[in-house]
Design a protein around this motif. Structure first.
Motif, PDB file in Angstrom:
ATOM      1  N   ILE A   4      -5.020 -15.473  31.988  1.00  0.00           N
ATOM      2  CA  ILE A   4      -5.611 -14.802  30.936  1.00  0.00           C
ATOM      3  C   ILE A   4      -3.622 -15.462  30.637  1.00  0.00           C
ATOM      4  N   GLN A  27       0.542 -11.381  15.928  1.00  0.00           N
ATOM      5  CA  GLN A  27       1.319 -10.073  15.386  1.00  0.00           C
ATOM      6  C   GLN A  27       2.474 -11.427  15.472  1.00  0.00           C
ATOM      7  N   GLN A  66      -2.793 -10.453  22.749  1.00  0.00           N
ATOM      8  CA  GLN A  66      -3.434  -9.294  23.342  1.00  0.00           C
ATOM      9  C   GLN A  66      -5.275 -10.144  23.115  1.00  0.00           C
ATOM     10  N   HIS A  67      -6.133  -9.688  24.400  1.00  0.00           N
ATOM     11  CA  HIS A  67      -8.064 -10.982  24.265  1.00  0.00           C
ATOM     12  C   HIS A  67      -8.251  -9.876  25.021  1.00  0.00           C
ATOM     13  N   VAL A  99      -5.675   0.080  22.137  1.00  0.00           N
ATOM     14  CA  VAL A  99      -4.390  -0.459  21.410  1.00  0.00           C
ATOM     15  C   VAL A  99      -3.096   0.695  20.502  1.00  0.00           C
ATOM     16  N   LEU A 131       3.361  -8.337  20.601  1.00  0.00           N
ATOM     17  CA  LEU A 131       2.344  -8.397  21.145  1.00  0.00           C
ATOM     18  C   LEU A 131       0.927  -9.334  21.277  1.00  0.00           C
ATOM     19  N   HIS A 181      -7.495 -19.939  26.961  1.00  0.00           N
ATOM     20  CA  HIS A 181      -8.161 -18.542  27.360  1.00  0.00           C
ATOM     21  C   HIS A 181      -8.440 -17.529  26.456  1.00  0.00           C
ATOM     22  N   PHE A 192      -0.192 -15.757  27.808  1.00  0.00           N
ATOM     23  CA  PHE A 192       0.468 -15.270  26.689  1.00  0.00           C
ATOM     24  C   PHE A 192       1.241 -15.730  25.498  1.00  0.00           C
TER      25      PHE A 192
END
Lengths: 291, 291, 291, 291
Positions: A289, D44, A44-45, A25, A42, B250, A291
């Motif tokens: 996934i 975020q 993330q997973h 990251v 941003l 997810h 987002f």
């Protein structure tokens, strides 16, 4: 005709996908910062912090992104190579090119076209291809080209599929099956080489085969639903993007179930398409996934 | 302990079920009116006005219903006999006796006990039977008798089932499987002779066999659900009473899916139990009419 | 253009509304049976069995209903007069005539037109009236007449309202405000003399006045919704027909809220319109019974 | 009694909150990486990339976090000081201490206690304080101390509030009002000095004052809901954490609305409490960011 669509100028979307590891990251965010980018969002997973798979979607603003792109990509290649992860970078001011394949039913097709005109989908629609002609006038009223490719009888669909591939090849970034009632061959999927998104009805429990709404009615289900997924070799078994349901009762006829199912189908498909067009969906094995 | 439960005095619930035909609704409502009843609610459903099946639920108020009951029943028998329909009449001031069978998991069990104490379920609970002992103290804190009947190892469950039948026989009007993790034999179902309500997790698509939540996680489902149904010879295939789902992403682990699934399970089961206890659910073939 | 709409031939819908009393249901059902009708569906609601208000919706099939109608109505008048209840009888093979009033926004308007063409709404649409012209071409593509009546500046709207009344008077059975952004005067409501259905955004808590989506964003609501209601003298305070909500998050911009709100608005409005057109909605004081 | 609760060892949660600016994400992630941490999840939100407010929640794994904490905090102070942003760091292996204030109603209280025992809430519960005694036995059956502080009659609540403050002061990290039917003074809020979470019913439209369910019934609402929020000086007007609704119909009595409302209340409150306990909720002005 995309006049109402305002795409974010000088914004880029970076997708990173690979084995999770310390420092990844930080490496990504430092790079973007160093190259003059400001991170707007941003996500993330990680499937597992120890030895799992890592997924990241970063949207950043970079004045004159087009000019800086080559250098940023070179930097990404150099920086991320030691981590052994994959990545892709997309200019968000460029809409994805979406083809729609349809049959007779117009509910999913028209909902997509209407949202497109309204500026809700960050796409252009270079063409609609259908194996029936009933929707031609409607499609063209949205200033979208309509092509009729009739389905072949019998198991051999190579000729009609070949014609569809000729139309699509090089012209589209992804394909949406808006209730397209033909099974596509693996050969077709390979030749078009872009993601294909499908929508189908879903029930708890599942009803396989023909007449699912009649079967659902006989079983007295209290919910009917829809699932949108990427098309893979296994029919209706690809990675799920979005699902939803609506309540029904014993008073609903099989026709009512079909009508309510159609409402869920168009809602679910339009969300899946929007998320795919915004690079929010990352495929991993047989799931996604989002987002 | 059912102090907060206020059941409607001098109210009766009539269920009629048979081939649809002209004059049937009129015959029923005229009879009730003639016998001094005032219809409080009336729901009906016909699978098809021409030659279909007809279902009716009538709740009526009749001062001194207990005194008039015999005459009303004789009148119903005489009036409805020419129509060839079935019927049942229940005094709504008498709560149904509900037994609960449970295993280790307490979420469905405690939700039912808590709603019972709160007066939300028109039932008495003469007993909870479990094949584990961990919930004994909780159950008894609701002033409900708890019996421990351990499960037998191996395919032969005749002995433990026989003990459960001995406890239930004649003492209950229906049975709820509140995450009871044993498959009941057809022999058991015949011997207890009362409706049995079950709850199980549900997905779109369905995941058969062990570890369904892990499989659902691998497939990346966006919804997890629960189905409550009557138990028949075909495991998990009986008539559906109620279903619901909850959204997942997810980012939810298989453990999160299980936790959210548990929330849906207890909500769905409590609604199914309430509706059954209020005589709102009529079985027809392999589905239900829920009035 | 209503070719896909199949209305039930020889079916009638009877609405009864008045003080609850013993024998009323029986009187109605006996009458229908005596006059050769077969009850297809019957719903009723009583605010209180003792001295409350009673509402009933009965759909029945009667061969040659058109021929028998006069006699049935005479019979109803005679039978129900002693009960002191109101009633209305409608031939369900005759679609209601629905006018739509719209402004610039097209989402509710197009959804209604599309469902109309698809045969999902048992109505004809003799006209769309708008105070802007941007939707004219779309409306006419559904073979529906479009009339442009510009709004007057200032508080006096008598002239433009008078023109709208001239167009509507005698031509429509109800009016739908599909995001029509003008406040209608009480004088207008009296002169058109038919039910008017409106749709507006709804929040928990409510946000009064201008820019509700911005205010909702500032307050960080987690749900945005829509309410469809009959228009009365009190703006946005008439009897509610249908409501629904959709989840939002902090990541949704005010624009996202507006887009998601639009989806709920069109779904809620189309359900309210369908139920009204099917005579499922009975008004009582400031609320509705929806059968 | 928290035996089933497994908190993540050597995990920390960092919240950053301040003016958005280039390089901030990179600075935070680089620091964590440099100090031996591996980022497990990162969320975020920016109200506006140009000059907006920035919020970040980072969960990272750091072997021997307790040992490294002082150095990490010093590093954070030094690194983030030039950015002018606020931050807080919490050891996720330490559960938050949650007090519950309740009145007579037990539905929210018992749901929280049951989830706590089940290990679904990362908290300890040092005490329940109620102004009635009816829930004492239930509370203590969960091994949770119960204190009875009767409410004072009249507007002056200083004495009972003082007693509650004495019990809470220094012993809790946040307070949940689980249908606590007393208005807390600003003085109380200042003195306890920890976040207070409330739950209340919500409708579209809102119904102010006494008897909201009766008013909602009279208005014929089709949805009843609940809102959980932080308590501020403005009663019921603090930042919203979570909301949800459930469908109701004309057939539901005011009592049914209350029962269904209770189900939504406990579901919404338990989600809000869970998210707060997991540091997922960041307050900003009068709204929240829920990661």
């Amino acid at each position: 005709m995309t006049g109402r669509l305002s795409l974010p100028v000088d914004h880029a979307c970076l997708i990173v996908d690979g084995p999770d590891q310390s420092g990844l990251v930080s490496a990504v965010t430092t790079l973007i910062s160093r190259r003059g980018g400001n991170i707007v969002s941003l996500d993330q997973h990680s499937t597992d912090p120890s030895g799992g798979q890592f997924f990241q979607r970063v949207v950043f603003h970079r004045p004159d992104f087009a000019g800086a792109r080559t250098q940023i990509e070179a930097d990404l290649a150099e920086t991320l190579s030691p981590f052994g992860v994959g990545w892709s970078l997309r200019d968000m001011s460029v809409p994805k090119r979406m083809a729609i394949l349809a049959s007779k039913d117009d509910h999913c097709l028209l909902d997509l076209l209407w949202r497109y005109r309204r500026g809700e989908l960050p796409v252009t629609i270079p063409m609609v291809i259908a194996n029936h002609t009933n929707t031609a006038e409607d499609v063209r009223s949205f200033d979208v080209p309509f092509f009729h490719v009739p389905s072949q009888k019998g198991p051999d669909k190579s000729q009609s599929e070949a014609e569809i591939v000729r139309l699509l090849k090089g012209n589209v970034d992804f394909i949406v099956l808006a209730r397209y009632m033909q099974i596509l061959s693996n050969d077709f999927l390979e030749k078009v080489g872009v993601p294909v998104i499908n929508i189908h009805h879903s029930f708890l429990p599942a009803f396989i085969g023909a007449n699912p709404y009649r079967k659902a009615k006989e079983r007295g289900v209290k919910l009917v639903g829809a699932t949108s997924h990427y098309v893979t070799e296994d029919l209706d078994e690809g990675p799920i993007i979005e699902q939803d349901v609506v309540r029904v009762t014993h008073a609903d006829t099989a026709e009512d179930l079909r009508r309510r199912g159609a409402d869920v189908e168009r809602a679910v498909l339009s969300r899946a398409v929007r998320w795919h067009a915004e690079d929010r969906v990352v495929r991993h094995g047989n799931h996604t996934i989002v987002f």
